[in-house]
Design a protein around this motif. Structure first.
Motif, PDB file in Angstrom:
ATOM      1  N   GLN A  37       0.845  -1.191   0.000  1.00  0.00           N
ATOM      2  CA  GLN A  37       0.000   0.000   0.000  1.00  0.00           C
ATOM      3  C   GLN A  37       0.880   1.240   0.000  1.00  0.00           C
ATOM      4  O   GLN A  37       1.637   1.453   0.953  1.00  0.00           O
ATOM      5  CB  GLN A  37      -0.923   0.032   1.223  1.00  0.00           C
ATOM      6  CG  GLN A  37      -2.031  -1.013   1.192  1.00  0.00           C
ATOM      7  CD  GLN A  37      -2.986  -0.862   2.365  1.00  0.00           C
ATOM      8  OE1 GLN A  37      -2.578  -0.740   3.511  1.00  0.00           O
ATOM      9  NE2 GLN A  37      -4.269  -0.862   2.071  1.00  0.00           N
TER      10      GLN A  37
ATOM     11  N   ASP B   9      -2.465   4.003   2.999  1.00  0.00           N
ATOM     12  CA  ASP B   9      -3.293   3.095   3.781  1.00  0.00           C
ATOM     13  C   ASP B   9      -4.775   3.329   3.530  1.00  0.00           C
ATOM     14  O   ASP B   9      -5.251   4.476   3.584  1.00  0.00           O
ATOM     15  CB  ASP B   9      -3.004   3.261   5.281  1.00  0.00           C
ATOM     16  CG  ASP B   9      -1.614   2.765   5.661  1.00  0.00           C
ATOM     17  OD1 ASP B   9      -1.016   2.025   4.862  1.00  0.00           O
ATOM     18  OD2 ASP B   9      -1.138   3.137   6.759  1.00  0.00           O
ATOM     19  N   ASP B  10      -5.498   2.241   3.256  1.00  0.00           N
ATOM     20  CA  ASP B  10      -6.967   2.248   3.214  1.00  0.00           C
ATOM     21  C   ASP B  10      -7.537   3.282   2.246  1.00  0.00           C
ATOM     22  O   ASP B  10      -8.574   3.896   2.502  1.00  0.00           O
ATOM     23  CB  ASP B  10      -7.542   2.491   4.624  1.00  0.00           C
ATOM     24  CG  ASP B  10      -7.056   1.465   5.620  1.00  0.00           C
ATOM     25  OD1 ASP B  10      -7.007   0.276   5.255  1.00  0.00           O
ATOM     26  OD2 ASP B  10      -6.713   1.853   6.755  1.00  0.00           O
TER      27      ASP B  10
ATOM     28  N   THR C  94       7.518   2.164   4.354  1.00  0.00           N
ATOM     29  CA  THR C  94       6.393   1.256   4.568  1.00  0.00           C
ATOM     30  C   THR C  94       6.876  -0.040   5.205  1.00  0.00           C
ATOM     31  O   THR C  94       8.054  -0.376   5.151  1.00  0.00           O
ATOM     32  CB  THR C  94       5.686   0.913   3.237  1.00  0.00           C
ATOM     33  OG1 THR C  94       6.628   0.305   2.349  1.00  0.00           O
ATOM     34  CG2 THR C  94       5.090   2.155   2.588  1.00  0.00           C
TER      35      THR C  94
ATOM     36  N   ARG D 206      -0.370  -7.809   2.995  1.00  0.00           N
ATOM     37  CA  ARG D 206      -0.829  -6.588   3.665  1.00  0.00           C
ATOM     38  C   ARG D 206       0.348  -5.637   3.819  1.00  0.00           C
ATOM     39  O   ARG D 206       1.500  -6.046   3.811  1.00  0.00           O
ATOM     40  CB  ARG D 206      -1.417  -6.874   5.058  1.00  0.00           C
ATOM     41  CG  ARG D 206      -2.904  -7.200   5.055  1.00  0.00           C
ATOM     42  CD  ARG D 206      -3.464  -7.270   6.457  1.00  0.00           C
ATOM     43  NE  ARG D 206      -4.862  -7.647   6.452  1.00  0.00           N
ATOM     44  CZ  ARG D 206      -5.877  -6.786   6.487  1.00  0.00           C
ATOM     45  NH1 ARG D 206      -5.630  -5.481   6.520  1.00  0.00           N
ATOM     46  NH2 ARG D 206      -7.127  -7.215   6.489  1.00  0.00           N
TER      47      ARG D 206
ATOM     48  N   ILE E 110       1.418  -1.485   5.624  1.00  0.00           N
ATOM     49  CA  ILE E 110       1.033  -0.309   6.401  1.00  0.00           C
ATOM     50  C   ILE E 110       2.077   0.776   6.185  1.00  0.00           C
ATOM     51  O   ILE E 110       3.270   0.487   6.045  1.00  0.00           O
ATOM     52  CB  ILE E 110       0.884  -0.661   7.910  1.00  0.00           C
ATOM     53  CG1 ILE E 110       0.292   0.501   8.686  1.00  0.00           C
ATOM     54  CG2 ILE E 110       2.201  -1.141   8.502  1.00  0.00           C
ATOM     55  CD1 ILE E 110      -0.117   0.127  10.111  1.00  0.00           C
ATOM     56  N   HIS E 111       1.613   1.996   6.121  1.00  0.00           N
ATOM     57  CA  HIS E 111       2.499   3.111   5.792  1.00  0.00           C
ATOM     58  C   HIS E 111       3.259   3.575   7.037  1.00  0.00           C
ATOM     59  O   HIS E 111       3.138   4.717   7.495  1.00  0.00           O
ATOM     60  CB  HIS E 111       1.693   4.272   5.191  1.00  0.00           C
ATOM     61  CG  HIS E 111       2.492   5.148   4.277  1.00  0.00           C
ATOM     62  ND1 HIS E 111       3.192   6.232   4.722  1.00  0.00           N
ATOM     63  CD2 HIS E 111       2.717   5.068   2.945  1.00  0.00           C
ATOM     64  CE1 HIS E 111       3.800   6.807   3.706  1.00  0.00           C
ATOM     65  NE2 HIS E 111       3.525   6.124   2.609  1.00  0.00           N
TER      66      HIS E 111
ATOM     67  N   ASP F  85       3.320   2.811  17.000  1.00  0.00           N
ATOM     68  CA  ASP F  85       3.530   2.424  15.608  1.00  0.00           C
ATOM     69  C   ASP F  85       3.883   0.946  15.490  1.00  0.00           C
ATOM     70  O   ASP F  85       3.409   0.247  14.587  1.00  0.00           O
ATOM     71  CB  ASP F  85       4.642   3.271  14.978  1.00  0.00           C
ATOM     72  CG  ASP F  85       4.119   4.568  14.365  1.00  0.00           C
ATOM     73  OD1 ASP F  85       2.927   4.883  14.584  1.00  0.00           O
ATOM     74  OD2 ASP F  85       4.894   5.258  13.684  1.00  0.00           O
TER      75      ASP F  85
ATOM     76  N   SER G  16       0.886  -1.150  15.745  1.00  0.00           N
ATOM     77  CA  SER G  16       0.122  -1.174  14.492  1.00  0.00           C
ATOM     78  C   SER G  16       0.764  -2.118  13.481  1.00  0.00           C
ATOM     79  O   SER G  16       0.071  -2.844  12.757  1.00  0.00           O
ATOM     80  CB  SER G  16       0.038   0.244  13.907  1.00  0.00           C
ATOM     81  OG  SER G  16      -0.683   1.111  14.759  1.00  0.00           O
TER      82      SER G  16
ATOM     83  N   THR H  41      -0.827  -5.640  11.991  1.00  0.00           N
ATOM     84  CA  THR H  41      -0.925  -5.878  10.549  1.00  0.00           C
ATOM     85  C   THR H  41      -0.342  -7.243  10.187  1.00  0.00           C
ATOM     86  O   THR H  41      -0.878  -7.956   9.334  1.00  0.00           O
ATOM     87  CB  THR H  41      -0.198  -4.768   9.772  1.00  0.00           C
ATOM     88  OG1 THR H  41      -0.742  -3.498  10.151  1.00  0.00           O
ATOM     89  CG2 THR H  41      -0.367  -4.942   8.266  1.00  0.00           C
TER      90      THR H  41
END
Length: 418
Positions: free
Chosen positions: A127, A130-131, A187, A213, A215-216, A346, A349, A353
């Motif tokens: 990504q 994100d989202d 990332t 998956r 995550i930034h 962080d 998170s 993920t």
């Protein structure tokens, strides 16, 4: 004539270029014998030259007048991508600067191949944003346009953790369910992949990619958080105004702590705003330091000191950021526990993920047989501990920290274009 193709890992902090030689993936030397190139570009205002990588950083450190830019990849998917920055008398968009860097990598690939290489697989994070699928597509489109503008005609993309999995698979002797952990500068990306010597021969591996998956969050985020928590207060961050009714505006401190935003401070308007902030500050001496850092164009040097402290804390309990500038002389001492407290949210998170990636694959955590680690941020002790605690039964394999993705992209290019 055999086809020429390559794989380019354009990273937030470092970049590599992979090729196939003798049937095996190899990384192309990019600078002074190094196969990695720091993702940095320096515009020399004294002779109008443009330098890349270590040369760019060296010239900046030697106080040559000019403009240094790092973490260029971070503008993809952000509002900065089409904004312009001034380079002496001209204004250039950030995406055009990204293109210049891609063009330099292509030049090194062409030189190594002895031909004009117009076919490439570009790595990309799972990504960019994100989202936000639309913003993510736009980021890839911008990167593709930048590459085409530099002469690449046949372009494919591969997720960076999948490329790392292809590199890892070269050394496996039996079938494994591998968790690929690729934590870079911008990332953190994760894949669960079924790998084996037999599967490595297949042209189509879609069925073996069980989950992806990303995550930034990456190393530059840790740098920013570390700077805001431990260094920016020495420049007035979070200090009150004279009347005690509020804290000083945070925006310019955040810019100074963020690699890709540092250059936004080097404008007449920014300096005017900083002088107004000084007038309102209860601790004008601290804001004087901030102004001195900006006046001396010391932002990237300061960010480098913070990054170096983070790296030192990999195997030390304490590190010091020492600034010695006219008008700004101070030290900020950072402990390992201070770093871990700063980045804990962080890392939580990131770890969550990873857990979702394994669940997406329809697996339990104890089904994972191997964890393959690549990317510089996997060296951060808290990140490493937190991720590996999810799969304590799995064997841990250390990849080429900066090279696994580039090697895997070369393998992918061979399958797609060879």
């Amino acid at each position: 004539m055999r086809p020429f193709f390559g794989g380019i890992d354009f990273g937030t902090s470092n970049s590599t270029v992979g090729v196939i030689e003798g049937g095996r993936p190899r990384l192309t030397p990019l600078e002074q014998g190094h196969v990695t190139l720091p993702s940095a570009i320096f515009f020399n205002f004294e002779n109008n030259g443009v330098l890349f990588g270590r040369n760019a950083i060296t010239h900046y450190a030697d106080d040559v007048e000019g403009r240094l830019m790092r973490a260029l990849k971070s503008v993809l998917g952000s509002s900065l991508v089409h904004e312009k920055t001034r380079l002496k008398a001209r204004s250039v968009t950030f995406i055009d600067i990204v293109g210049m860097f891609i063009g330099h990598l292509k030049g090194r690939l062409d030189s190594h191949a002895g031909a004009d290489v117009d076919t490439v697989v570009l790595g990309r994070p799972v990504q960019f944003v994100d989202d936000d699928a639309e913003a993510d597509r736009a980021a890839q489109d911008e990167l593709e346009k930048a590459a085409r503008a530099q002469g690449f005609r046949n372009i494919a993309f591969q997720f960076e953790p999948i490329a790392a999995a292809l590199d890892y698979e070269q050394g496996v002797t039996a079938e494994e369910l591998a968790l690929i952990v690729d934590m870079g500068g911008g990332t953190s990306d994760f894949s669960v992949v079924r790998v084996s010597p037999e599967r490595a021969k297949a042209a189509d591996r879609k069925a073996d990619i069980l989950a992806n998956r990303g995550i930034h969050i990456g190393g530059t985020d840790f740098d920013r958080l570390l700077s805001l928590q431990h260094v920016m207060p020495e420049l007035g961050y979070l200090s009150p105004t004279k009347d005690g009714k509020r804290n000083l505006p945070a925006g310019y401190f955040v810019d100074l702590a963020t690699w890709q935003r540092i250059n936004l401070l080097y404008t007449a308007k920014a300096m005017s705003d900083l002088r107004q902030i000084r007038y309102e500050a209860s601790r004008q001496d601290l804001v004087d330091r901030l102004i001195a850092v900006v006046e001396h164009r010391y932002g990237h040097a300061l960010a480098t000191l913070v990054e170096r402290a983070k790296i030192e804390l990999t195997d030390r309990s304490e590190a010091t950021v020492a600034v010695r500038l006219p008008g700004a002389s101070f030290e900020a001492v950072i402990s390992r526990s201070g770093l871990e407290e700063t980045i804990h949210a962080d890392i939580d998170s990131v770890t969550a993920t990873v857990a979702r990636t394994i669940a997406d694959a329809g697996l339990r955590t104890d089904d994972i047989t191997a964890v393959f680690l690549t990317g510089g941020s996997t060296a951060v002790p808290l990140a490493r501990r937190s991720i590996l605690s999810l799969v304590p039964q799995a064997k841990v394999v250390e990849g080429d920290v900066f090279g696994s993705v580039g090697l895997g992209l070369a393998l992918d290019a061979q399958k797609k274009f060879g």
